[in-house]
Enzyme design. Structure first.
Site, PDB file in Angstrom:
ATOM      1  N   ASP A   1      57.189 -36.182  38.108  1.00  0.00           N
ATOM      2  CA  ASP A   1      57.938 -36.897  37.085  1.00  0.00           C
ATOM      3  C   ASP A   1      59.039 -37.702  37.756  1.00  0.00           C
ATOM      4  OD1 ASP A   1      58.579 -36.943  33.969  1.00  0.00           O
ATOM      5  OD2 ASP A   1      60.489 -36.798  35.021  1.00  0.00           O
TER       6      ASP A   1
ATOM      7  N   ILE B   1      66.005 -40.708  35.711  1.00  0.00           N
ATOM      8  CA  ILE B   1      67.324 -41.086  36.198  1.00  0.00           C
ATOM      9  C   ILE B   1      68.342 -40.052  35.741  1.00  0.00           C
ATOM     10  CG2 ILE B   1      69.147 -42.835  36.128  1.00  0.00           C
ATOM     11  CD1 ILE B   1      66.995 -44.929  35.624  1.00  0.00           C
ATOM     12  N   HIS B   2      69.130 -39.538  36.669  1.00  0.00           N
ATOM     13  CA  HIS B   2      70.218 -38.614  36.369  1.00  0.00           C
ATOM     14  C   HIS B   2      71.479 -39.095  37.079  1.00  0.00           C
ATOM     15  CE1 HIS B   2      67.582 -35.490  34.628  1.00  0.00           C
ATOM     16  NE2 HIS B   2      66.717 -35.860  35.564  1.00  0.00           N
ATOM     17  N   ARG B   3      72.634 -38.706  36.558  1.00  0.00           N
ATOM     18  CA  ARG B   3      73.871 -39.058  37.248  1.00  0.00           C
ATOM     19  C   ARG B   3      74.075 -38.099  38.418  1.00  0.00           C
ATOM     20  NH1 ARG B   3      77.559 -36.790  32.518  1.00  0.00           N
ATOM     21  NH2 ARG B   3      78.586 -35.031  33.535  1.00  0.00           N
TER      22      ARG B   3
ATOM     23  N   GLU C   1      55.729 -41.029  34.745  1.00  0.00           N
ATOM     24  CA  GLU C   1      56.117 -42.340  34.215  1.00  0.00           C
ATOM     25  C   GLU C   1      55.915 -43.478  35.205  1.00  0.00           C
ATOM     26  OE1 GLU C   1      58.250 -39.304  31.743  1.00  0.00           O
ATOM     27  OE2 GLU C   1      57.887 -39.599  33.872  1.00  0.00           O
TER      28      GLU C   1
ATOM     29  N   GLU D   1      79.890 -43.072  30.243  1.00  0.00           N
ATOM     30  CA  GLU D   1      78.522 -42.887  29.769  1.00  0.00           C
ATOM     31  C   GLU D   1      78.186 -43.941  28.714  1.00  0.00           C
ATOM     32  OE1 GLU D   1      76.322 -40.988  30.941  1.00  0.00           O
ATOM     33  OE2 GLU D   1      77.212 -39.196  31.842  1.00  0.00           O
TER      34      GLU D   1
END
Length: 490
Positions: free
Chosen positions: A163, A166-168, A231, A287
């Site tokens: 998978d 996007i993460h911070r 994805e 955010e």
């Protein structure tokens, strides 16, 4: 158009006079870079003054003489459409079709991987993420330098399915990143939880500076892309060829071969870190709702094993509340809603816009066509399906086929002339939404029993079918204005 990485995307955008600007004036990545771009082109939920503008390339980044930083590549719906070879209003349908015709990624040998041009191992004496990665802060209050557009790629420890998300991620030390997983919302978070149950570290790669099609595709969520759906296959469908991956040097995972940077590491089991441990600011970073989020004490830790990159790499970043987030999160949201509703009631939902005011997540405008009397009420069923297609959606506005869903003035016109609050508002209280909405908290209202619990709301601004003849818009003569003004463009 032959776009296969960030550099070819930028070269393509430069063929248009209004899509990219560049500067050689030195800029500090610590808050100054984002502060400059806020005025140039951030838009979205960023505090004004700002505007919808071009992408910006900073050629002189303090502390990083061999690197550039680009920001705002996707900060315009028109720009995204150009990069994907379609029209702005068709983006949702294009992505929907790509989800349903995936092209799986392939692994290529190292000699076909530009991201492997230079290699830095964590065992090197001078290895330091702060020196290698020109990761900016968005504001002076940020917990630290953030990687905001890193394509995190991992595989499930039981099934091996992969998978991309996007993460911070915040640089916490010379070989350490913190990573924040929204509880229960992302597949890599579930993979990490399973690895932790097994007492294992989770191998992970972080690819920065990639084909924009990958960035858009990575933002799909369940149920459109369930656990086990890679994805990257959507990006392959968008480009008509598979995304190329390369085996990592130091961990058992793959990275995107054409990336500007590829970080290799492991998410450590049973380790948590205070996100602002180096600054004590109390904040994380801005955010998408437009607020600076609180620092988390539940961030996982990535132990970095290696950083590889291109020569003279381009660091790609974004401002959290910007129009770039609207593009990346909102267009997949539109595709997910279009797909689910059309399966249930084909041909009635004409288009969807996950608008800027909602950051691409909180609000969607659904353009619905009632053709026969029995279609009355189905528009509200479509709204319920939209909430099922994208669980973080908070508000749905329903409009008729004669209202442009992408023009919020037109949408608000419909609300002012085709909507009565006591008749056309549907409340669905007590539903899980998104924890970054500051109004979704027990402090805001006793009715909010937990952070992230919301009242989802439908605003039905469609005309009742039996009254359609009474709500006809003024009909002007159909003419071609270019007869009088040859340079006119719609």
């Amino acid at each position: 158009m032959d776009i296969f990485d960030l550099r070819s995307a930028l070269a393509f955008l430069k063929t248009f006079p209004d899509e990219v600007i560049e500067t050689d004036v030195p800029v500090d990545p610590m808050a100054e870079l984002a502060g400059v771009y806020r005025h140039i082109g951030a838009w979205g939920t960023v505090m004004r003054p700002t505007r919808l503008g071009p992408a910006v390339i900073f050629h002189s980044v303090k502390g990083h003489p061999d690197a550039k930083v680009v920001i705002g590549v996707l900060s315009s719906r028109r720009r995204v459409a150009r990069l994907l070879g379609t029209e702005p209003a068709n983006l949702g349908n294009l992505l929907r079709n790509s989800v349903n015709a995936p092209v799986q990624p392939v692994t290529v040998p190292p000699d076909r991987a530009p991201c492997r041009e230079l290699v830095h191992l964590a065992t090197d004496a001078n290895f330091d993420l702060n020196a290698l990665i020109p990761a900016p802060t968005n504001t002076p209050d940020d917990a630290g330098p953030y990687i905001t557009l890193g394509m995190c790629y991992a595989s499930h420890p039981d099934t091996g399915v992969s998978d991309v998300t996007i993460h911070r991620m915040c640089i916490q030390g010379k070989d350490e990143l913190s990573i924040f997983f929204t509880p229960g919302a992302r597949h890599i978070g579930a993979m990490q939880e399973r690895a932790e149950e097994l007492g294992q570290a989770l191998p992970i790669s972080i690819s920065i500076g990639v084909d924009p099609a990958i960035e858009i595709a990575s933002c799909f969520e369940p149920p459109t892309t369930p656990l086990g759906y890679d994805e990257l296959a959507i990006a392959g469908a968008l480009r008509g060829r598979p995304v190329e991956l390369i085996d990592c040097l130091t961990v058992k995972e793959r990275a995107i071969a054409n990336a500007e940077y590829a970080i290799e590491g492991e998410v450590l089991p049973n380790v948590r870190v205070q996100e602002d441990k180096n600054t004590g600011s109390g904040y994380a970073m801005p955010e998408f709702p437009g607020y600076t989020g609180p620092a988390s004490n539940q961030c996982r830790v990535i132990k970095v094993k290696a950083v590889t990159h291109r020569k003279n790499p381009i660091m790609q970043t974004c401002i959290g509340p910007s129009e770039e987030h609207v593009s990346m999160a909102g267009i997949p949201t539109e595709a997910s809603i279009l797909d689910m509703v059309d399966r249930a009631m084909p041909g009635r939902l004409l288009n969807v816009y996950a608008c800027s005011a909602g950051g691409g997540k909180y609000m969607a405008v659904l353009q619905f066509k009632k053709s026969v009397a029995s279609d009355e009420g189905r528009q509200r069923q479509a709204a319920l399906l939209a909430f099922s297609a994208f669980s973080e959606l908070k508000h749905v506005i329903l409009v008729d086929e004669d209202v442009d869903p992408f023009d919020m003035n037109d949408v608000l016109w419909a609300m002012n002339t085709r909507y009565q609050g006591d008749v056309d508002t549907i409340f669905i209280p007590g539903v899980r939404c998104h924890p970054l909405d500051p109004s979704e908290s027990p402090e805001y209202s006793y009715k909010r029993t937990d952070r992230g619990i919301s009242c989802k709301t439908v605003f039905d601004c469609t005309v009742p079918f039996h009254l359609k003849d009474h709500f006809r818009r003024a009909g002007f003569m159909q003419v071609d204005p270019t007869k009088w003004f040859p340079d006119h463009k719609e």
